[in-house]
Every structure is written in structure tokens, then in C-alpha cells.
Design an enzyme around this catalytic site. Structure first.
Site, PDB file in Angstrom:
ATOM      1  N   ARG A 110      -9.725   1.771   8.943  1.00 31.60           N
ATOM      2  CA  ARG A 110      -9.430   0.396   9.143  1.00 31.60           C
ATOM      3  C   ARG A 110     -10.468  -0.424   9.777  1.00 31.60           C
ATOM      4  NH1 ARG A 110      -3.621   0.726   8.861  1.00 31.60           N
ATOM      5  NH2 ARG A 110      -2.401  -1.562   8.746  1.00 31.60           N
ATOM      6  N   ARG A 130      11.227  -6.957   4.753  1.00 32.41           N
ATOM      7  CA  ARG A 130      11.169  -5.572   4.164  1.00 32.41           C
ATOM      8  C   ARG A 130      12.138  -4.536   5.156  1.00 32.41           C
ATOM      9  NH1 ARG A 130       5.272  -2.774   4.335  1.00 32.41           N
ATOM     10  NH2 ARG A 130       5.179  -3.213   6.560  1.00 32.41           N
ATOM     11  N   LYS A 186       0.882  -1.202   0.179  1.00 26.45           N
ATOM     12  CA  LYS A 186       0.008  -0.047   0.085  1.00 26.45           C
ATOM     13  C   LYS A 186       0.874   1.194   0.003  1.00 26.45           C
ATOM     14  CE  LYS A 186      -2.238  -0.793   3.717  1.00 26.45           C
ATOM     15  NZ  LYS A 186      -2.083  -1.938   4.178  1.00 26.45           N
ATOM     16  N   ARG A 198      -1.565  -9.085  12.897  1.00 22.64           N
ATOM     17  CA  ARG A 198      -1.927  -7.829  11.965  1.00 22.64           C
ATOM     18  C   ARG A 198      -2.796  -8.419  10.862  1.00 22.64           C
ATOM     19  NH1 ARG A 198       3.678  -5.474  10.531  1.00 22.64           N
ATOM     20  NH2 ARG A 198       2.788  -4.448   8.841  1.00 22.64           N
TER      21      ARG A 198
HETATM   22  P1  ADP Z   1       0.599  -2.139   7.358  1.00 25.35           P
HETATM   23  O1  ADP Z   1      -0.470  -1.677   6.428  1.00 25.35           O
HETATM   24  O2  ADP Z   1       1.805  -2.653   6.704  1.00 25.35           O
HETATM   25  O3  ADP Z   1       0.064  -2.904   8.333  1.00 25.35           O
HETATM   26  P2  ADP Z   1       0.802   0.741   8.549  1.00 25.35           P
HETATM   27  O4  ADP Z   1       1.895   1.358   8.432  1.00 25.35           O
HETATM   28  O5  ADP Z   1      -0.681   1.217   7.665  1.00 25.35           O
HETATM   29  O6  ADP Z   1       1.046  -0.551   8.229  1.00 25.35           O
HETATM   30  O7  ADP Z   1       0.109   0.625  10.050  1.00 25.35           O
HETATM   31  C1  ADP Z   1       0.881  -0.021  11.129  1.00 25.35           C
HETATM   32  C2  ADP Z   1       0.187  -0.057  12.519  1.00 25.35           C
HETATM   33  O8  ADP Z   1      -0.184   1.307  12.681  1.00 25.35           O
HETATM   34  C3  ADP Z   1      -0.973  -0.805  12.455  1.00 25.35           C
HETATM   35  O9  ADP Z   1      -0.661  -2.377  12.691  1.00 25.35           O
HETATM   36  C4  ADP Z   1      -1.833  -0.054  13.684  1.00 25.35           C
HETATM   37  O10 ADP Z   1      -1.374  -0.627  14.890  1.00 25.35           O
HETATM   38  C5  ADP Z   1      -1.679   1.188  13.338  1.00 25.35           C
HETATM   39  N1  ADP Z   1      -2.788   1.869  12.560  1.00 25.35           N
HETATM   40  C6  ADP Z   1      -2.336   2.503  11.281  1.00 25.35           C
HETATM   41  N2  ADP Z   1      -3.614   3.003  10.806  1.00 25.35           N
HETATM   42  C7  ADP Z   1      -4.475   2.797  11.683  1.00 25.35           C
HETATM   43  C8  ADP Z   1      -5.879   3.168  11.612  1.00 25.35           C
HETATM   44  N3  ADP Z   1      -6.535   3.700  10.780  1.00 25.35           N
HETATM   45  N4  ADP Z   1      -6.489   2.832  13.009  1.00 25.35           N
HETATM   46  C9  ADP Z   1      -5.830   2.008  13.921  1.00 25.35           C
HETATM   47  N5  ADP Z   1      -4.507   1.907  13.952  1.00 25.35           N
HETATM   48  C10 ADP Z   1      -3.989   2.309  12.843  1.00 25.35           C
END
Ligand code: ADP
Length: 236
Positions: free
Chosen positions: A88, A127, A13, A172
């Protein structure tokens, strides 16, 4: 354009969002990056977020929604944005809908990146991300940097995210299936979702994504026209 990008961790993403945002001239808004910036600045929000992120859990909606809204209200996002990692879960999607409605605007599309689960684990375990710019992403075997630990693009230091361990990735993924996937049905009911495969070279996926978004926008325009035609009053 207002676009939401959805997909499991490791779907690419962040990488795709950076290219798409550039192509579409809209800012790339990543809640994960915003949290990580707060963690490195050691803010209160960062300290709170880290405890959830390291476990692979979602950061509570209250703080996440406030942070995302605040970012969307910045001047560069007035005419559009590409959201990566937000919403999310369904309550975040509802909060986003409300915020957009209050501004009299709508989403144009939701791009769903699909990737098989075993590929996700392989991608994430190797990664490495640049400290200067999270869109500079490498992989120890699939796309190694020329010099180990150093970003090819800007010489920044490459690091492994604390939540990129195999155990946290599994958590995750579980959170993705139970909490995030339902937003795909939520948006499908609004006719917004386009799904593409995230397998293949980065530029192939970007091309697929651009074509899919274009096709989706044309489909929407056609539906809007049909709706207007079927009103049958001939208009002004
Ligand atoms: P990935 O999509 O690779 O899991 P991100 O960088 O988007 O990585 O997100 C990493 C972490 O940040 C998530 O596992 C969560 O803990 C937190 N996070 C990111 N966006 C949100 C969101 N919209 N709501 C709640 N937690 C979030």
C-alpha cells in the site's frame, strides 16, 4: 500466478479478489481482512492496527510487512497468491520485491481497479459486510440482502465496518492518493500494470479483469521471447 490488486477503497477489491482467486486457484490474501481477524480475536496486533484503521491511516510498515510475509509463507501460497491491500506504499512494494527475489520468484501482474471518487463514497457509505466471510458484501441500495442485516449466502450477521464512515472514507482516499497511487508508477516501470474500470456489474468486472490479466501475461511471454531471440546466440 502472483498478482497484486490495487485500487481505492470501495473499488470492489475484496469482491473481485474472491472471484479472481477462485478462478485462478490461488489464495486471496487481504491485509485488511488479516487485521480485522486480529481485531476480533483482540490480539495485540489487532489493538494496535485498530487505532490506525479507525482514523483511515495506514498501519505502520514494520508490523504490516511482517504479517503479510508470514501469510505469504504459508504452504497454500507456494505457487501463487492474489494480494489485496498489500503493498500500500512504495516501501511495502520494495519489501515485497525483496521477499520475492529471495525466493527466486516474480510478480506476474498488477491489476489496477479504477473508479470515480463520488462513486467510491456512495459505495462505501452503504456497504454491509458479513461477519463470517468478508467476500459476502452487500449494499443497502445497490445490492440489498433479502433480509435486512442477514447474509444471503450463509445467514451470517451483516455489519458496517468502523472505518466505513464518510469522514474516514475521505481520509482513506487521501491516503490512497498520496501513499498508494505511487506504487502504480513503481510497478508500471516494471511493465506489470494493467488498468481496468471497476464500474458495472460484479461479473462484468471479473471478466474484464480476467481478460486483462490474460492479455498482460501473453504480452510478457512475447517480450521474454523477443528478449531471448535478440540475444542472437541461437541457444543450445
Ligand atoms: P479498503 O481497501 O476498502 O480501504 P482494507 O480492508 O484493504 O480496505 O483496509 C482497511 C484498513 O486496513 C486500511 O485503511 C489500513 O488502515 C489498514 N491496512 C490494510 N492493508 C494495509 C497495508 N498494506 N498497510 C497499512 N495498513 C493497511
Amino acid at each position: 500466478m502472483r498478482i497484486v490488486l490495487v485500487g481505492p477503497p470501495g473499488a470492489g477489491k475484496g469482491t473481485q479478489a474472491a472471484f479472481l482467486a477462485k478462478n485462478l486457484s490461488i489464495p486471496h490474501i487481504s491485509t485488511g481482512d488479516l487485521f480485522r481477524a486480529n481485531i476480533s480475536r483482540q490480539t495485540e496486533l489487532g489493538k494496535l492496527a485498530k487505532s490506525y484503521m479507525d482514523e483511515g491511516n495506514l498501519v505502520p510498515d514494520e508490523v504490516t510487512i511482517a504479517m503479510a510475509k508470514d501469510r505469504m509463507e504459508q504452504p497454500d501460497a507456494v505457487n501463487g497468491f492474489l494480494l489485496d491491500g498489500f503493498p500500500r506504499n512504495v516501501s511495502q512494494a520494495e519489501a515485497l520485491d525483496q521477499a520475492l527475489k529471495a525466493d527466486g520468484v516474480e510478480l506476474d501482474g498488477v491489476l489496477d481497479l479504477e473508479v470515480p471518487e463520488d462513486e467510491v463514497v456512495k459505495r462505501i457509505a452503504g456497504r454491509r459486510i458479513c461477519r463470517n466471510d468478508s467476500s459476502h458484501v452487500f449494499h443497502v441500495t445497490y445490492s440489498p440482502p433479502k433480509k435486512e442485516g442477514v447474509c444471503d449466502v450463509c445467514d451470517g450477521e451483516l455489519y458496517q465496518r468502523d472505518d466505513d464512515t464518510e469522514e474516514t472514507v475521505r481520509k482513506r482516499l487521501e491516503v490512497y492518493h498520496t501513499q498508494t497511487e505511487p506504487i502504480i508508477d513503481y510497478y508500471a516501470a516494471q511493465g506489470l500494470v494493467v488498468t481496468i474500470s471497476a464500474l458495472g456489474k460484479v461479473d462484468e468486472v471479473t471478466k474484464r479483469a480476467m481478460d486483462a490479466l490474460k492479455g498482460q501475461a501473453e504480452g510478457r511471454e512475447q517480450r521474454d521471447e523477443d528478449k531471448n531471440d535478440s540475444r542472437g546466440d541461437g541457444g543450445e
